[in-house]
Write an enzyme that holds these catalytic residues in place. Structure first.
Site, PDB file in Angstrom:
ATOM      1  N   CYS A 199       0.873  -1.180   0.000  1.00  0.00           N
ATOM      2  CA  CYS A 199       0.000   0.000   0.000  1.00  0.00           C
ATOM      3  C   CYS A 199       0.905   1.223   0.000  1.00  0.00           C
ATOM      4  O   CYS A 199       1.936   1.236   0.668  1.00  0.00           O
ATOM      5  CB  CYS A 199      -0.887   0.015   1.238  1.00  0.00           C
ATOM      6  SG  CYS A 199      -1.880   1.520   1.368  1.00  0.00           S
TER       7      CYS A 199
ATOM      8  N   ARG B 203       1.798  -1.580   6.124  1.00  0.00           N
ATOM      9  CA  ARG B 203       0.483  -2.090   6.573  1.00  0.00           C
ATOM     10  C   ARG B 203       0.430  -3.616   6.667  1.00  0.00           C
ATOM     11  O   ARG B 203      -0.411  -4.265   6.032  1.00  0.00           O
ATOM     12  CB  ARG B 203      -0.639  -1.549   5.697  1.00  0.00           C
ATOM     13  CG  ARG B 203      -0.677  -0.030   5.645  1.00  0.00           C
ATOM     14  CD  ARG B 203      -1.832   0.507   4.862  1.00  0.00           C
ATOM     15  NE  ARG B 203      -3.096   0.392   5.579  1.00  0.00           N
ATOM     16  CZ  ARG B 203      -4.257   0.830   5.071  1.00  0.00           C
ATOM     17  NH1 ARG B 203      -4.281   1.369   3.860  1.00  0.00           N
ATOM     18  NH2 ARG B 203      -5.373   0.732   5.752  1.00  0.00           N
TER      19      ARG B 203
ATOM     20  N   ARG C 134     -13.248   5.679  -4.454  1.00  0.00           N
ATOM     21  CA  ARG C 134     -13.264   4.551  -3.523  1.00  0.00           C
ATOM     22  C   ARG C 134     -13.954   4.904  -2.219  1.00  0.00           C
ATOM     23  O   ARG C 134     -14.474   4.037  -1.533  1.00  0.00           O
ATOM     24  CB  ARG C 134     -11.829   4.112  -3.200  1.00  0.00           C
ATOM     25  CG  ARG C 134     -11.105   3.458  -4.352  1.00  0.00           C
ATOM     26  CD  ARG C 134      -9.799   2.887  -3.889  1.00  0.00           C
ATOM     27  NE  ARG C 134     -10.001   2.001  -2.738  1.00  0.00           N
ATOM     28  CZ  ARG C 134      -8.983   1.363  -2.149  1.00  0.00           C
ATOM     29  NH1 ARG C 134      -7.743   1.553  -2.584  1.00  0.00           N
ATOM     30  NH2 ARG C 134      -9.204   0.577  -1.114  1.00  0.00           N
TER      31      ARG C 134
HETATM   32  C1  EPZ Z   1      -8.193   1.723   9.185  1.00  0.00           C
HETATM   33  O1  EPZ Z   1      -7.123   1.056   8.521  1.00  0.00           O
HETATM   34  C2  EPZ Z   1      -8.890   2.573   8.119  1.00  0.00           C
HETATM   35  N1  EPZ Z   1      -9.365   1.715   7.059  1.00  0.00           N
HETATM   36  C3  EPZ Z   1      -7.897   3.587   7.549  1.00  0.00           C
HETATM   37  O2  EPZ Z   1      -8.607   4.431   6.633  1.00  0.00           O
HETATM   38  C4  EPZ Z   1      -7.387   4.464   8.676  1.00  0.00           C
HETATM   39  O3  EPZ Z   1      -6.405   5.335   8.171  1.00  0.00           O
HETATM   40  C5  EPZ Z   1      -6.748   3.569   9.763  1.00  0.00           C
HETATM   41  O4  EPZ Z   1      -7.706   2.593  10.225  1.00  0.00           O
HETATM   42  C6  EPZ Z   1      -6.306   4.376  10.973  1.00  0.00           C
HETATM   43  O5  EPZ Z   1      -7.354   5.090  11.515  1.00  0.00           O
HETATM   44  C7  EPZ Z   1     -10.560   1.085   7.234  1.00  0.00           C
HETATM   45  O6  EPZ Z   1     -11.231   1.193   8.247  1.00  0.00           O
HETATM   46  C8  EPZ Z   1     -11.023   0.217   6.108  1.00  0.00           C
HETATM   47  P1  EPZ Z   1      -4.768   0.136  11.591  1.00  0.00           P
HETATM   48  P2  EPZ Z   1      -6.352  -0.171   9.218  1.00  0.00           P
HETATM   49  O7  EPZ Z   1      -4.852  -1.347  11.662  1.00  0.00           O
HETATM   50  O8  EPZ Z   1      -7.327  -0.986   9.959  1.00  0.00           O
HETATM   51  C9  EPZ Z   1      -0.082  -0.927  11.768  1.00  0.00           C
HETATM   52  C10 EPZ Z   1      -9.036   5.552   4.609  1.00  0.00           C
HETATM   53  O9  EPZ Z   1      -8.456   6.529   4.096  1.00  0.00           O
HETATM   54  N2  EPZ Z   1      -0.509  -2.348  11.811  1.00  0.00           N
HETATM   55  O10 EPZ Z   1      -5.345   0.922  12.689  1.00  0.00           O
HETATM   56  O11 EPZ Z   1      -5.528  -0.834   8.182  1.00  0.00           O
HETATM   57  C11 EPZ Z   1      -0.397  -0.273  10.420  1.00  0.00           C
HETATM   58  O12 EPZ Z   1       0.594  -0.530   9.476  1.00  0.00           O
HETATM   59  C12 EPZ Z   1      -8.220   4.407   5.249  1.00  0.00           C
HETATM   60  O13 EPZ Z   1     -10.279   5.436   4.661  1.00  0.00           O
HETATM   61  C13 EPZ Z   1       0.452  -3.331  11.925  1.00  0.00           C
HETATM   62  O14 EPZ Z   1       1.648  -3.051  12.014  1.00  0.00           O
HETATM   63  O15 EPZ Z   1      -5.402   0.634  10.216  1.00  0.00           O
HETATM   64  C14 EPZ Z   1      -0.499   1.199  10.796  1.00  0.00           C
HETATM   65  O16 EPZ Z   1       0.767   1.779  10.823  1.00  0.00           O
HETATM   66  C15 EPZ Z   1      -6.746   4.539   4.988  1.00  0.00           C
HETATM   67  N3  EPZ Z   1       0.033  -4.630  11.943  1.00  0.00           N
HETATM   68  C16 EPZ Z   1      -1.092   1.137  12.203  1.00  0.00           C
HETATM   69  O17 EPZ Z   1      -0.843  -0.171  12.710  1.00  0.00           O
HETATM   70  C17 EPZ Z   1      -1.300  -4.994  11.876  1.00  0.00           C
HETATM   71  O18 EPZ Z   1      -1.619  -6.190  11.894  1.00  0.00           O
HETATM   72  C18 EPZ Z   1      -2.592   1.413  12.268  1.00  0.00           C
HETATM   73  O19 EPZ Z   1      -3.239   0.542  11.369  1.00  0.00           O
HETATM   74  C19 EPZ Z   1      -2.251  -3.973  11.762  1.00  0.00           C
HETATM   75  C20 EPZ Z   1      -1.844  -2.638  11.731  1.00  0.00           C
END
Ligand code: EPZ
Length: 420
Positions: free
Chosen positions: A118, A123, A399
């Protein structure tokens, strides 16, 4: 690939109604895989990511009956559901990983594609996998797929997330609903979308309780049929609040509980916006002079959402004086900076911090979208720029924003979609 042609600057005035939340709809749709009985969901946003999730559910065997306006979906599963989530669907939307938990919880196996790369960050899904493993899922990664199975029902357990993650919290809550016994999740994400998922599942007989960042789920044997209306999209609402503040605009924003964007509204008040809230309505007047904010930091809810970072950067470009933005959630979410520089912005970045010179006079230009939120930031900048701008690759925007050009046109932005 469609483009937007925007002729600035715009006088923003009028009313806008907020659509359903993309980021609440996705986990709720994935959770419908837990059900034997039909589920009806209302207020779904008509955006590409929702069609992708509906196609994924269809590919797994769900019957989807959509209303004429595509905002209501009746979802019925059958006895012979599939458990294979293909790369061709998952690669177009990372949120597809949310089907893993429900498939293993309900059918005790799944072959789900890893989401892949991504632009905004690595991610990984390691916290999803380690949490589901604690509930009894066994898995191996093979040829880019997660081959997962459980010996019978998942079993409740204690999970402490090493990092606050929205997706892993959602996947675990969904899976734990049908697990044997009690599951306790600690250090959870508490985004409003997760509370909406909780309300949806509890409306169908699940037993989910919250205390701060701790979520307790007592497994049930099955869920009842339910009829649920998804919450409004707080990021879309935040985007329009920034648009009004940016353009000295006067906007009435409807169909959203203002409480869920309290942090964002307080920040905009600090920039000089005049804001009045009432039930499901926000009145916002942009200031003559936008005040800069020294150091904006993105954080997990209830902090400033990372999904509003790019839009706030455009606002700080127009502010009087210097400001900075620190991105704490994703390691590569400044793709919009170079494109904003093409429109005349003066921004430098170092690691996860951007330094913004204010008093920018945006001049229309041709720019390229890179991801969902970066693309809407370019639209905001172009709407206050002098002259014509062309925004390429707006499929990114489609999207997650429903008919944004119509909503913008209705409030005074001279915008046209150039179909290609
Ligand atoms: C959700 O993504 C949202 N997507 C994202 O919105 C949003 O930016 C993000 O939460 C943070 O608020 C949806 O709800 C579909 P995380 P998600 O798991 O679930 C790391 C938009 O623009 N991480 O909270 O993927 C990750 O890399 C999108 O609508 C791990 O390392 O976010 C990130 O740095 C973009 N390992 C941080 O945690 C994991 O297994 C937060 O990710 C999971 C996450």
């Amino acid at each position: 690939m469609d483009k937007f042609l925007i002729d600035g600057p715009s006088k923003i005035k009028g009313k806008v109604s907020i659509s359903g939340s993309k980021n609440a709809s996705l986990p709720i749709l994935a959770a419908t895989l837990l059900f034997d009985l039909p589920v009806t969901l209302h207020n779904l946003p008509r955006v590409k990511d929702i069609s992708t999730m509906l196609n994924l559910l269809k590919s797994l065997g769900s019957k989807i009956e959509l209303s004429k306006d595509k905002k209501t979906a009746k979802i019925s599963n059958n006895k012979n559901m599939k458990t294979f989530a293909s790369y061709s669907l998952v690669k177009t939307m990372r949120g597809s990983i949310l089907v893993l938990g429900p498939l293993v919880a309900k059918y005790h196996k799944s072959k789900t594609s890893l989401p892949g790369g991504c632009l905004i960050g690595a991610r990984p899904v390691n916290y999803h996998l380690s949490a589901l493993e604690k509930l009894g899922m066994n898995y191996e990664i093979k040829d880019g797929y997660i081959l997962a199975k459980s010996f019978g029902k998942l079993k409740g357990g204690l999970i402490r997330f090493p990092k606050i993650t929205v997706g892993a919290t959602e996947n675990s809550i969904i899976a734990a609903c049908l697990a044997k016994g009690k599951t306790v999740l600690r250090n959870c994400a508490v985004e409003p979308e997760i509370k909406d998922l909780t309300n949806f599942l509890n409306s169908a007989g699940a037993k989910i309780n919250w205390k701060g960042r701790t979520c307790t789920i007592n497994g049930v044997s099955s869920l009842n049929s339910t009829n649920y209306s998804v919450m409004a999209d707080r990021i879309e609402a935040g985007t329009f609040c920034v648009a009004a503040t940016l353009a000295k605009g006067t906007l009435e924003i409807n169909n959203l509980d203002p409480k869920i964007i309290n942090t964002e509204l307080n920040l905009l008040k600090k920039t000089g916006a005049k804001i009045k809230v009432s039930k499901n309505k926000i009145h916002i007047n942009g200031p003559e002079k936008i005040k800069s904010i020294k150091n904006i930091k993105t954080n997990e809810f209830p902090g400033i959402p990372t999904d509003l970072q790019a839009q706030l950067m455009v606002l700080m470009c127009k502010a009087k004086g210097k400001s900075s933005i620190t991105e704490n959630i994703f390691e590569n979410r400044f793709m919009h900076v170079a494109e904003l520089q093409r429109l005349g912005a003066n921004i430098t970045t170092k690691n996860n911090k951007a330094y913004i010179e204010g008093n920018t006079k945006f001049i229309g230009a041709e720019v390229m979208s890179s991801d969902l939120r970066a693309s809407v930031a370019l639209v905001l900048a172009a709407s206050v720029a002098q002259g014509k701008s062309v925004i390429n690759r707006i499929y990114h925007l489609d999207r997650g924003y429903e008919k944004i050009e119509n909503k913008l046109k209705n409030i005074g932005v001279k915008i046209k979609r150039l179909k290609r």
